[in-house]
Design an enzyme around this catalytic site. Structure first.
Site, PDB file in Angstrom:
ATOM      1  N   GLY A  38       0.872  -1.389  -0.072  1.00 63.19           N
ATOM      2  CA  GLY A  38      -0.071  -0.134  -0.002  1.00 63.19           C
ATOM      3  C   GLY A  38       0.741   1.252   0.029  1.00 63.19           C
ATOM      4  N   THR A  40       3.030   4.657   0.878  1.00 65.73           N
ATOM      5  CA  THR A  40       2.983   5.885   1.866  1.00 65.73           C
ATOM      6  C   THR A  40       1.423   5.871   2.025  1.00 65.73           C
ATOM      7  OG1 THR A  40       5.092   7.074   1.446  1.00 65.73           O
ATOM      8  CG2 THR A  40       3.130   8.572   1.927  1.00 65.73           C
ATOM      9  N   CYS A  41       0.664   6.201   0.839  1.00 69.60           N
ATOM     10  CA  CYS A  41      -0.715   6.567   0.927  1.00 69.60           C
ATOM     11  C   CYS A  41      -1.515   5.442   1.914  1.00 69.60           C
ATOM     12  CB  CYS A  41      -1.612   6.088  -0.435  1.00 69.60           C
ATOM     13  SG  CYS A  41      -2.954   6.564  -0.442  1.00 69.60           S
ATOM     14  N   GLY A 185       0.408  19.550   5.623  1.00 66.33           N
ATOM     15  CA  GLY A 185       0.354  20.380   6.928  1.00 66.33           C
ATOM     16  C   GLY A 185      -1.020  20.811   7.331  1.00 66.33           C
ATOM     17  N   GLY A 271       6.694  19.627   1.972  1.00 66.59           N
ATOM     18  CA  GLY A 271       6.769  18.962   0.607  1.00 66.59           C
ATOM     19  C   GLY A 271       7.452  17.604   0.932  1.00 66.59           C
ATOM     20  N   MET A 319       2.230  15.272  -6.901  1.00 65.70           N
ATOM     21  CA  MET A 319       2.559  14.050  -5.931  1.00 65.70           C
ATOM     22  C   MET A 319       1.110  13.653  -5.389  1.00 65.70           C
ATOM     23  SD  MET A 319       6.142  14.544  -4.240  1.00 65.70           S
ATOM     24  CE  MET A 319       7.649  14.162  -5.172  1.00 65.70           C
ATOM     25  N   HIS A 445     -32.347  17.750  -5.812  1.00 66.51           N
ATOM     26  CA  HIS A 445     -32.533  18.584  -4.894  1.00 66.51           C
ATOM     27  C   HIS A 445     -33.203  18.210  -3.522  1.00 66.51           C
ATOM     28  CE1 HIS A 445     -33.611  22.516  -3.175  1.00 66.51           C
ATOM     29  NE2 HIS A 445     -34.771  22.249  -2.884  1.00 66.51           N
TER      30      HIS A 445
END
Length: 467
Positions: A38, A40-41, A185, A271, A319, A445
């Site tokens: 999987g 980092t995500c 962040g 980053g 990214m 609606h």
């Protein structure tokens, strides 16, 4: 062992590439250095952060908005350990799902660090240092990225932390100093602000989420300020030191004034940088760009070495997990001889604060810079019946359309469920719809998505109905 394709890295780009390769009849293997799939995500990024975002939003609503709904609570509190435990359970369920998908699609999984011996031979170095050689016709590099820092700041992972450590804290910070006003962040900062932490954001640029349309950053700052978050924009961080349980962050104002903030944690979110360590790229004659350590690819996402491809965070572009997924599918189909396409201008960006922020296409600033003549339509959520019912009145939808053809060129929204609503804009723009096309499409609606239709009505000649 001989394969048609070996994928190095099992994040969203890697596992999607592997599955699509297998679907196309290619004998496929995937190599992952960690014990769970999987990337980092799923492990330390998208999924765990969203779990904490949802938990913290539940608490914040219980503390601040339940009374207006006629719900009274006594002795409301935070079991932060349980919150972290639930986050881990969510992660485990998702990573287990990827393991299941590998088995379902008959993809061989090799645990260890994959590196090139030559362009057709990959050496897998396992945790016990033993090695195994695999041969393949094609390789897809999908090794992702890691948090970057500032050269003069030492990440100790205790008090000066990255997003990875921010997901496993043992306590809610009293004062979190956040370096960087970007997506990662602000998401994590909003988690802890909702839970009662004081959060101070220091951002070098003159606005938060600086890569998105400026109107979104201004609105988001206004909303986050209501949570008690404070912002130092246009300020340059000069250092961060730890003494005991206290972090001191020093920075300069736009006028050059020396300032400092003291907190118990400092989150460095400036980053991410491509992760290519240990790949042995030099063994096949590949180098990385000095800035960002990215791998250079052509329009087919193939490197200068034939049969070696790269996708996701290790190549140019945003990214984003969904960008990597699209590229994984793209490369699999290229290898299989198909002719897929990706329109990078139509890959949406999302910030999962509350309200959510989402954007696709050109920003207003970009259109001005290009000299493109455009028209604007905007609709505020405070005029939405559905948003009024749920109490989510902050934000708006803004549509930018070509002044002559009415083709939608960009959509920028901040509001409830913007992360889901942006898909309508992406679909419309993929088929080059005009603002008028969207206005002629029935929207249920009451729904939040009516704001998209109303913004398009406003763009087609000031025809918005409900404002």
């Amino acid at each position: 062992m001989q394969y048609d394709v070996i994928v190095i890295g099992s994040g969203p780009g890697g596992y999607v590439a592997a599955i699509r390769c297998a679907q196309l009849g290619l004998k496929t293997a995937i190599i992952e250095k960690y014990s769970t799939l999987g990337g980092t995500c799923l492990n330390v990024g998208c999924i765990p952060s969203k779990a904490l975002l949802d938990s913290s939003e539940h608490y914040h609503n219980a503390a601040h908005t339940f009374k207006t709904h006629g719900i009274n609570l006594d002795n409301l509190g935070i079991d932060f350990g349980q919150m972290i435990k639930r986050k881990e359970e969510v992660v485990n369920a998702n990573t287990s799902g990827i393991t299941y998908l590998m088995k379902k699609n008959k993809i061989d999984v090799h645990q260890g660090v994959g590196s090139f011996k030559d362009k057709n031979t990959i050496v897998v170095t396992k945790e016990d240092k033993s090695t195994q050689e695999l041969t393949t016709k094609n390789v897809i590099i999908a090794t992702g990225s890691k948090p970057s820092s500032l050269p003069f700041i030492k990440i100790d992972k205790q008090r000066i932390i990255t997003s990875t450590e921010a997901l496993t804290l043992k306590e809610v910070p009293k004062h979190l100093v956040l370096i960087g006003g970007g997506v990662i962040g602000l998401e994590l900062g909003s988690v802890y602000a909702r839970l009662g932490a004081k959060v101070s954001v220091i951002e070098f640029m003159d606005g938060i989420i600086p890569t998105m349309d400026k109107s979104l950053g201004k609105e988001l700052q206004k909303v986050l300020s209501k949570l008690g978050m404070e912002f130092y924009l246009g300020h340059k961080v000069t250092g961060a030191t730890v003494q005991g349980e206290e972090v001191t962050v020093t920075f300069d104002s736009p006028k050059g004034e020396k300032k400092e903030l003291k907190g118990d944690y400092c989150l460095v979110a400036v980053g991410r940088v491509a992760y290519t360590d240990g790949l042995g790229l030099e063994n096949i004659g590949l180098t990385v760009e000095e800035r960002g350590r990215k791998i250079t690819v052509d329009e087919h996402l193939e490197t200068s070495v034939k049969g070696v491809y790269a996708i996701g965070d290790v190549i140019k572009g945003a990214m984003l997990a969904h960008k990597a997924e699209d590229e994984g599918t793209f490369v699999a189909e290229i290898i299989a001889g198909q002719k897929p396409h990706i329109n990078y201008n139509l890959i949406p960006g999302v910030v999962y604060t509350w309200p959510e922020v989402a954007s696709v296409g050109f920003t207003e600033e970009q259109l001005k810079e290009k000299g493109t003549k455009y028209k604007t339509g905007s609709f505020p959520f405070k005029a939405s019946g559905r948003a009024r019912a749920s109490g989510d009145l902050d934000g708006f939808v803004k549509v930018l359309a070509d002044a002559t053809t009415d083709e939608i060129l960009g959509v920028h929204m901040i509001g409830p469920r913007a992360a889901d609503m942006i898909a309508e804009a992406v679909l419309a723009m993929e088929y080059r719809a005009s603002a008028e096309d969207v206005t002629r499409t029935s929207h249920a609606h009451p729904t939040y998505t009516e704001a998209m239709r109303e913004a398009c009505l406003a763009a087609t000649g000031n025809r918005a109905i409900h404002i």
